[in-house]
Design a protein around this motif. Structure first.
Motif, PDB file in Angstrom:
ATOM      1  N   PRO A  20      90.731  11.193   3.553  1.00 45.04           N
ATOM      2  CA  PRO A  20      89.878  12.337   3.880  1.00 45.04           C
ATOM      3  C   PRO A  20      89.007  12.817   2.713  1.00 45.04           C
ATOM      4  CG  PRO A  20      92.116  13.075   3.566  1.00 45.04           C
ATOM      5  CD  PRO A  20      92.144  11.560   3.512  1.00 45.04           C
ATOM      6  N   THR A  21      89.317  12.386   1.490  1.00 46.46           N
ATOM      7  CA  THR A  21      88.547  12.823   0.326  1.00 46.46           C
ATOM      8  C   THR A  21      87.747  11.690  -0.312  1.00 46.46           C
ATOM      9  OG1 THR A  21      90.424  12.453  -1.164  1.00 46.46           O
ATOM     10  CG2 THR A  21      90.191  14.668  -0.199  1.00 46.46           C
ATOM     11  N   GLU A  22      87.764  10.518   0.315  1.00 53.54           N
ATOM     12  CA  GLU A  22      87.054   9.337  -0.194  1.00 53.54           C
ATOM     13  C   GLU A  22      87.458   9.008  -1.631  1.00 53.54           C
ATOM     14  OE1 GLU A  22      82.885   9.936   0.552  1.00 53.54           O
ATOM     15  OE2 GLU A  22      83.183   9.880   2.714  1.00 53.54           O
ATOM     16  N   ALA A  23      88.757   9.133  -1.907  1.00 50.29           N
ATOM     17  CA  ALA A  23      89.282   8.869  -3.244  1.00 50.29           C
ATOM     18  C   ALA A  23      89.533   7.393  -3.499  1.00 50.29           C
ATOM     19  CB  ALA A  23      90.584   9.644  -3.446  1.00 50.29           C
ATOM     20  N   ILE A  24      89.481   6.559  -2.468  1.00 47.96           N
ATOM     21  CA  ILE A  24      89.797   5.139  -2.602  1.00 47.96           C
ATOM     22  C   ILE A  24      88.523   4.318  -2.654  1.00 47.96           C
ATOM     23  CG2 ILE A  24      90.998   3.174  -1.571  1.00 47.96           C
ATOM     24  CD1 ILE A  24      92.792   5.229  -0.131  1.00 47.96           C
ATOM     25  N   VAL A  25      88.466   3.389  -3.612  1.00 44.91           N
ATOM     26  CA  VAL A  25      87.350   2.451  -3.692  1.00 44.91           C
ATOM     27  C   VAL A  25      87.891   1.025  -3.620  1.00 44.91           C
ATOM     28  CG1 VAL A  25      85.820   3.999  -4.963  1.00 44.91           C
ATOM     29  CG2 VAL A  25      87.349   2.485  -6.224  1.00 44.91           C
ATOM     30  N   ASP A  26      87.041   0.114  -3.167  1.00 41.23           N
ATOM     31  CA  ASP A  26      87.494  -1.270  -3.044  1.00 41.23           C
ATOM     32  C   ASP A  26      87.514  -1.963  -4.407  1.00 41.23           C
ATOM     33  OD1 ASP A  26      84.864  -2.078  -3.605  1.00 41.23           O
ATOM     34  OD2 ASP A  26      84.407  -2.498  -1.503  1.00 41.23           O
ATOM     35  N   ASN A  27      87.954  -3.208  -4.399  1.00 40.82           N
ATOM     36  CA  ASN A  27      88.129  -3.940  -5.651  1.00 40.82           C
ATOM     37  C   ASN A  27      86.807  -4.147  -6.398  1.00 40.82           C
ATOM     38  OD1 ASN A  27      87.694  -5.568  -3.343  1.00 40.82           O
ATOM     39  ND2 ASN A  27      88.304  -7.391  -4.459  1.00 40.82           N
ATOM     40  N   ASP A  28      85.671  -4.183  -5.694  1.00 37.18           N
ATOM     41  CA  ASP A  28      84.376  -4.334  -6.360  1.00 37.18           C
ATOM     42  C   ASP A  28      84.016  -3.101  -7.181  1.00 37.18           C
ATOM     43  OD1 ASP A  28      83.980  -6.865  -5.268  1.00 37.18           O
ATOM     44  OD2 ASP A  28      82.958  -6.063  -3.500  1.00 37.18           O
ATOM     45  N   GLU A  29      84.531  -1.943  -6.793  1.00 42.06           N
ATOM     46  CA  GLU A  29      84.215  -0.694  -7.492  1.00 42.06           C
ATOM     47  C   GLU A  29      85.367  -0.180  -8.343  1.00 42.06           C
ATOM     48  OE1 GLU A  29      82.347   2.258  -4.973  1.00 42.06           O
ATOM     49  OE2 GLU A  29      81.620   0.677  -3.650  1.00 42.06           O
ATOM     50  N   ASN A  30      86.442  -0.958  -8.463  1.00 39.16           N
ATOM     51  CA  ASN A  30      87.604  -0.549  -9.254  1.00 39.16           C
ATOM     52  C   ASN A  30      87.190  -0.433 -10.723  1.00 39.16           C
ATOM     53  OD1 ASN A  30      89.985  -0.449 -10.783  1.00 39.16           O
ATOM     54  ND2 ASN A  30      91.116  -1.675  -9.311  1.00 39.16           N
ATOM     55  N   PRO A  31      87.278   0.766 -11.304  1.00 36.39           N
ATOM     56  CA  PRO A  31      86.840   0.956 -12.693  1.00 36.39           C
ATOM     57  C   PRO A  31      87.697   0.223 -13.725  1.00 36.39           C
ATOM     58  CG  PRO A  31      87.920   2.931 -11.904  1.00 36.39           C
ATOM     59  CD  PRO A  31      87.786   2.011 -10.724  1.00 36.39           C
ATOM     60  N   VAL A  45      94.371  14.028  -2.912  1.00 37.01           N
ATOM     61  CA  VAL A  45      95.131  15.258  -2.677  1.00 37.01           C
ATOM     62  C   VAL A  45      96.469  14.964  -1.981  1.00 37.01           C
ATOM     63  CG1 VAL A  45      93.106  16.760  -2.634  1.00 37.01           C
ATOM     64  CG2 VAL A  45      93.923  15.706  -0.506  1.00 37.01           C
ATOM     65  N   GLU A  46      96.879  13.682  -1.971  1.00 37.46           N
ATOM     66  CA  GLU A  46      98.114  13.255  -1.303  1.00 37.46           C
ATOM     67  C   GLU A  46      98.126  13.680   0.165  1.00 37.46           C
ATOM     68  OE1 GLU A  46     101.485  14.617  -3.610  1.00 37.46           O
ATOM     69  OE2 GLU A  46     100.758  13.625  -5.412  1.00 37.46           O
ATOM     70  N   CYS A  47      96.959  13.994   0.693  1.00 30.84           N
ATOM     71  CA  CYS A  47      96.755  14.440   2.083  1.00 30.84           C
ATOM     72  C   CYS A  47      97.422  15.774   2.402  1.00 30.84           C
ATOM     73  CB  CYS A  47      97.144  13.363   3.089  1.00 30.84           C
ATOM     74  SG  CYS A  47      95.889  12.059   3.177  1.00 30.84           S
ATOM     75  N   ILE A  48      97.822  16.517   1.362  1.00 29.91           N
ATOM     76  CA  ILE A  48      98.361  17.861   1.582  1.00 29.91           C
ATOM     77  C   ILE A  48      97.265  18.702   2.223  1.00 29.91           C
ATOM     78  CG2 ILE A  48      99.219  19.956   0.462  1.00 29.91           C
ATOM     79  CD1 ILE A  48     100.466  18.098  -1.687  1.00 29.91           C
ATOM     80  N   GLY A  49      97.575  19.279   3.363  1.00 31.69           N
ATOM     81  CA  GLY A  49      96.600  20.068   4.098  1.00 31.69           C
ATOM     82  C   GLY A  49      95.747  19.252   5.049  1.00 31.69           C
ATOM     83  N   HIS A  50      95.896  17.930   5.004  1.00 34.33           N
ATOM     84  CA  HIS A  50      95.138  17.045   5.886  1.00 34.33           C
ATOM     85  C   HIS A  50      96.046  16.322   6.884  1.00 34.33           C
ATOM     86  CE1 HIS A  50      91.317  17.379   3.659  1.00 34.33           C
ATOM     87  NE2 HIS A  50      92.064  17.406   2.569  1.00 34.33           N
ATOM     88  N   ASN A  51      97.137  15.768   6.390  1.00 37.86           N
ATOM     89  CA  ASN A  51      98.077  14.991   7.203  1.00 37.86           C
ATOM     90  C   ASN A  51      99.497  15.265   6.725  1.00 37.86           C
ATOM     91  OD1 ASN A  51      96.001  13.402   8.630  1.00 37.86           O
ATOM     92  ND2 ASN A  51      95.656  12.457   6.642  1.00 37.86           N
ATOM     93  N   ASP A  52     100.482  14.816   7.507  1.00 42.36           N
ATOM     94  CA  ASP A  52     101.883  15.005   7.124  1.00 42.36           C
ATOM     95  C   ASP A  52     102.284  14.116   5.953  1.00 42.36           C
ATOM     96  OD1 ASP A  52     102.221  16.916   9.095  1.00 42.36           O
ATOM     97  OD2 ASP A  52     102.946  15.460  10.570  1.00 42.36           O
ATOM     98  N   SER A  53     101.614  12.983   5.794  1.00 39.23           N
ATOM     99  CA  SER A  53     101.860  12.062   4.688  1.00 39.23           C
ATOM    100  C   SER A  53     100.522  11.423   4.337  1.00 39.23           C
ATOM    101  CB  SER A  53     102.896  11.011   5.087  1.00 39.23           C
ATOM    102  OG  SER A  53     102.451  10.255   6.194  1.00 39.23           O
TER     103      SER A  53
END
Length: 86
Positions: A20-31, A45-53
Motif C-alpha cells: 500500500p505504500t509502494e515500498a517494494i522495488v524489483d531487482n532492477d531498482e534494488n539499490p 509500515v508493516e501494513c499497520i493500519g492497512h491490513n492484518d499482516s
C-alpha cells in the motif's frame, strides 16, 4: 519498522502491487545491486493500519521469503522470522 525480502525471492512480482505504500522495488531498482526485490525501510509500515499482516507476505508464494526486519512494530513479531506462517 520494515519487512525484509530474503535471497530466496523468486522475483515473481506478487508482492509489488500489494504494497500500500509502494515500498517494494524489483531487482532492477534494488539499490544494493542484489538480484532480489527490495523493501525501502523508510516507506514500509508493516501494513499497520492497512491490513492484518504485511500484504506482501500474504501474496508471496515462497514460504519464508519475507521476514520481519530489525525492531518490528507489529506486536509479537520477531526480527528475522517469517511474517506469515503457512
Amino acid at each position: 519498522m520494515a519487512v525484509v525480502i530474503t535471497d530466496i525471492c523468486i522475483s515473481c512480482d506478487a508482492c509489488l502491487d500489494e504494497c500500500p505504500t509502494e515500498a517494494i522495488v524489483d531487482n532492477d531498482e534494488n539499490p544494493t545491486g542484489e538480484d532480489i526485490y527490495y523493501v525501502y525501510e523508510d516507506k514500509c509500515v508493516e501494513c499497520i493500519g492497512h491490513n492484518d499482516s504485511p500484504a506482501c507476505a500474504d501474496a508471496c508464494p515462497t514460504e519464508g521469503c519475507i521476514v520481519w526486519g530489525q525492531n518490528p512494530d507489529t506486536e509479537g513479531a520477531v526480527a528475522g522470522q517469517p511474517c506469515v506462517e503457512d
